[in-house]
Design a protein around this motif. Sequence first.
Motif, mmCIF file in Angstrom:
data_model
loop_
_atom_site.group_PDB
_atom_site.id
_atom_site.type_symbol
_atom_site.label_atom_id
_atom_site.label_comp_id
_atom_site.label_asym_id
_atom_site.label_seq_id
_atom_site.Cartn_x
_atom_site.Cartn_y
_atom_site.Cartn_z
ATOM 1 N N LYS A 360 0.835 -1.207 0.000
ATOM 2 C CA LYS A 360 0.000 0.000 0.000
ATOM 3 C C LYS A 360 0.871 1.259 0.000
ATOM 4 O O LYS A 360 0.599 2.220 -0.729
ATOM 5 C CB LYS A 360 -0.908 0.006 1.225
ATOM 6 N N LEU A 361 1.908 1.252 0.824
ATOM 7 C CA LEU A 361 2.787 2.416 0.909
ATOM 8 C C LEU A 361 3.498 2.665 -0.414
ATOM 9 O O LEU A 361 3.681 3.823 -0.827
ATOM 10 C CB LEU A 361 3.811 2.229 2.031
ATOM 11 N N GLU A 362 3.889 1.592 -1.103
ATOM 12 C CA GLU A 362 4.574 1.750 -2.387
ATOM 13 C C GLU A 362 3.639 2.306 -3.456
ATOM 14 O O GLU A 362 4.089 2.978 -4.398
ATOM 15 C CB GLU A 362 5.153 0.408 -2.841
ATOM 16 N N GLN A 363 2.353 2.049 -3.314
ATOM 17 C CA GLN A 363 1.374 2.594 -4.270
ATOM 18 C C GLN A 363 1.127 4.079 -4.030
ATOM 19 O O GLN A 363 0.836 4.835 -4.969
ATOM 20 C CB GLN A 363 0.060 1.823 -4.154
ATOM 21 N N ILE A 364 1.264 4.511 -2.779
ATOM 22 C CA ILE A 364 0.944 5.896 -2.422
ATOM 23 C C ILE A 364 2.161 6.812 -2.539
ATOM 24 O O ILE A 364 2.045 7.945 -2.999
ATOM 25 C CB ILE A 364 0.385 5.955 -0.983
ATOM 26 N N TYR A 365 3.329 6.315 -2.174
ATOM 27 C CA TYR A 365 4.513 7.168 -2.044
ATOM 28 C C TYR A 365 5.580 6.833 -3.081
ATOM 29 O O TYR A 365 5.647 5.716 -3.597
ATOM 30 C CB TYR A 365 5.114 7.029 -0.629
ATOM 31 N N ASP A 366 6.422 7.834 -3.361
ATOM 32 C CA ASP A 366 7.552 7.624 -4.270
ATOM 33 C C ASP A 366 8.697 6.906 -3.574
ATOM 34 O O ASP A 366 9.424 6.133 -4.194
ATOM 35 C CB ASP A 366 8.057 8.970 -4.799
ATOM 36 N N VAL A 367 8.883 7.202 -2.277
ATOM 37 C CA VAL A 367 9.981 6.607 -1.511
ATOM 38 C C VAL A 367 9.451 6.187 -0.146
ATOM 39 O O VAL A 367 8.754 6.958 0.518
ATOM 40 C CB VAL A 367 11.153 7.601 -1.316
ATOM 41 N N VAL A 368 9.825 4.960 0.264
ATOM 42 C CA VAL A 368 9.462 4.460 1.588
ATOM 43 C C VAL A 368 10.756 4.138 2.340
ATOM 44 O O VAL A 368 11.526 3.284 1.917
ATOM 45 C CB VAL A 368 8.582 3.198 1.498
ATOM 46 N N ILE A 369 10.994 4.851 3.428
ATOM 47 C CA ILE A 369 12.187 4.625 4.257
ATOM 48 C C ILE A 369 11.744 3.914 5.537
ATOM 49 O O ILE A 369 10.945 4.443 6.307
ATOM 50 C CB ILE A 369 12.880 5.950 4.620
ATOM 51 N N ILE A 370 12.276 2.707 5.750
ATOM 52 C CA ILE A 370 11.903 1.919 6.923
ATOM 53 C C ILE A 370 13.102 1.831 7.864
ATOM 54 O O ILE A 370 14.164 1.337 7.492
ATOM 55 C CB ILE A 370 11.439 0.500 6.526
ATOM 56 N N ASP A 371 12.913 2.317 9.070
ATOM 57 C CA ASP A 371 13.959 2.281 10.109
ATOM 58 C C ASP A 371 13.656 1.098 11.034
ATOM 59 O O ASP A 371 12.675 1.112 11.776
ATOM 60 C CB ASP A 371 13.945 3.600 10.879
ATOM 61 N N THR A 372 14.489 0.066 10.984
ATOM 62 C CA THR A 372 14.223 -1.155 11.746
ATOM 63 C C THR A 372 15.194 -1.316 12.915
ATOM 64 O O THR A 372 16.110 -0.524 13.098
ATOM 65 C CB THR A 372 14.351 -2.395 10.845
ATOM 66 N N SER A 373 14.991 -2.386 13.662
ATOM 67 C CA SER A 373 15.958 -2.753 14.698
ATOM 68 C C SER A 373 17.258 -3.200 14.037
ATOM 69 O O SER A 373 17.314 -3.424 12.820
ATOM 70 C CB SER A 373 15.396 -3.891 15.559
ATOM 71 N N SER A 374 18.291 -3.335 14.834
ATOM 72 C CA SER A 374 19.579 -3.770 14.298
ATOM 73 C C SER A 374 19.508 -5.235 13.875
ATOM 74 O O SER A 374 18.560 -5.962 14.210
ATOM 75 C CB SER A 374 20.669 -3.590 15.353
ATOM 76 N N LEU A 375 20.537 -5.686 13.164
ATOM 77 C CA LEU A 375 20.574 -7.066 12.684
ATOM 78 C C LEU A 375 20.984 -8.061 13.768
ATOM 79 O O LEU A 375 21.178 -9.241 13.476
ATOM 80 C CB LEU A 375 21.526 -7.169 11.491
ATOM 81 N N GLN A 376 21.115 -7.593 14.999
ATOM 82 C CA GLN A 376 21.324 -8.533 16.102
ATOM 83 C C GLN A 376 20.064 -9.334 16.395
ATOM 84 O O GLN A 376 20.114 -10.374 17.046
ATOM 85 C CB GLN A 376 21.768 -7.775 17.352
ATOM 86 N N VAL A 377 18.922 -8.827 15.911
ATOM 87 C CA VAL A 377 17.659 -9.566 15.951
ATOM 88 C C VAL A 377 17.177 -9.754 14.519
ATOM 89 O O VAL A 377 17.731 -9.197 13.576
ATOM 90 C CB VAL A 377 16.607 -8.818 16.799
ATOM 91 N N SER A 378 16.126 -10.524 14.339
ATOM 92 C CA SER A 378 15.716 -10.939 12.993
ATOM 93 C C SER A 378 14.676 -10.026 12.340
ATOM 94 O O SER A 378 14.228 -10.317 11.230
ATOM 95 C CB SER A 378 15.149 -12.368 13.051
ATOM 96 N N ASP A 379 14.278 -8.939 12.990
ATOM 97 C CA ASP A 379 13.190 -8.112 12.477
ATOM 98 C C ASP A 379 13.447 -7.645 11.051
ATOM 99 O O ASP A 379 12.606 -7.798 10.159
ATOM 100 C CB ASP A 379 12.987 -6.892 13.386
ATOM 101 N N ALA A 380 14.625 -7.046 10.823
ATOM 102 C CA ALA A 380 14.933 -6.500 9.503
ATOM 103 C C ALA A 380 15.092 -7.597 8.462
ATOM 104 O O ALA A 380 14.751 -7.411 7.286
ATOM 105 C CB ALA A 380 16.204 -5.658 9.575
ATOM 106 N N LEU A 381 15.587 -8.769 8.885
ATOM 107 C CA LEU A 381 15.811 -9.858 7.940
ATOM 108 C C LEU A 381 14.508 -10.443 7.408
ATOM 109 O O LEU A 381 14.442 -10.947 6.281
ATOM 110 C CB LEU A 381 16.638 -10.962 8.612
ATOM 111 N N ILE A 382 13.456 -10.369 8.213
ATOM 112 C CA ILE A 382 12.157 -10.910 7.787
ATOM 113 C C ILE A 382 11.601 -10.129 6.589
ATOM 114 O O ILE A 382 10.838 -10.666 5.782
ATOM 115 C CB ILE A 382 11.168 -10.875 8.970
ATOM 116 N N LEU A 383 12.028 -8.878 6.458
ATOM 117 C CA LEU A 383 11.480 -8.012 5.410
ATOM 118 C C LEU A 383 12.159 -8.186 4.057
ATOM 119 O O LEU A 383 11.812 -7.499 3.098
ATOM 120 C CB LEU A 383 11.603 -6.545 5.845
#
Length: 426
Positions: A360-383
């Motif tokens: 949905k965000l990619e349809q609405i916006y030109d740029v989507v910047i996602i600030d995630t947790s560090s790679l010491q956990v798996s949050d960013a890797l899931i994306l």
Amino acid sequence: MNKEITIYELRYLVVRYKWKMLIFTLLGLILGAGICFNIPQKYEARTDLLIKPITTNSNQPLTSLEIDTTLRLMNTYKELLSSNLMLDLLNEKLDKKMSKSDFMNNISIVSEENSQIISIVVMENQPQRATIIANTFATLFKEQIGVLFHLNNIQLLHNAALGEAPNIVSQYSLYSGIGALFGLFISLILIFIREVYKPKLDGQKKLEHVEQTYLSDIPRMKWWWKPERKREVLADHIHFVGSILEIHLRSSNTKTFVVTSNGKKEGKTLIATELAKHFANDNKKTIYVDANLRQGANTTSLCARSLTKGLAHYLAEDIELEEITQPTVNQYLQVICAGQHIKNPIASFSSKKMSNTIEKLEQIYDVVIIDTSSLQVSDALILTKIVDGYVYVANTRKTFVRQASIDFEKLKNLQGRLIGVVLNEA
């Protein structure tokens, strides 16, 4: 880990660590001076003796036999000066007796090669005692030569006297110099260990070793810079990173960038928010998403602390996306804040709703910047399956090359696209 350091890299290390090397050197110098200060000061007293040749006719030149005899006597005299006999005779004259070790350490017999002069050098903590020992020792020696050898070929050239202010032997320069060299050596050892066995990702050369793309560096802000100057320098470097990301926007229809790092407080949130501002200032419709749900508090510069709704609420409740989307002073920039704290947001990020949200965000916006947790956990890797690319922020004072290499390998194994690395010195 095997690694060779080239001359170029060595010069780079010297320039980079010059202040640390200077500090260690100064600390070593101070330590050396402190040690010397606590060592009892020694005073030097010196008496010179002339050994006259033994000759049968003073009006005739010395024969080779007489010269050889004189040289032999010189060696004999020096041995006698260091003997126990002289120590015993000296102790009979002194109020405070000397031990054998003190005798050997505090009294030196000095004679230059091919010289007929023997110097008695006495080192003592008290100038008066040094003078007394030097003069007494010379007098006793002259007497013993007459008793033992029945000779009178010793002439006192110079007597130590208190009026001559005995020379204070200062060792501050020696100890300070040794301390400074020791401090410098320790600093070089520490730098060597760090750079060879546990190097940090603190330069473009290090990125070449791990085969990653260098985007830019954020320089260390000098403490005396005015806030305007700091913002200007930061904006210049963020503009460079943004320009590279814009190339990806045009060439590969890339819209969604995840900004992550190896650990906490490495500057990823600063880079993410500044990148969002950069694209918005370039008239691109941009949204900044604070997906650091493990932190949970709205502490970024784009999120108000008073907000009660955020991404965590949206993924857990039946609410509309518009309810968590907040405007900013820039009409091209909107934000979605984290909202509440979630101890383990892996399930939320793995959900279908999360992937639908990104679409949905990619349809609405030109740029989507996602600030995630560090790679010491798996949050960013899931994306990795639902975003277009990753920007990795490495703090040059915290991120080790080995840690970063592990992070890069994780992204590679999950087919995540690492666009490049920002080296943050700020």
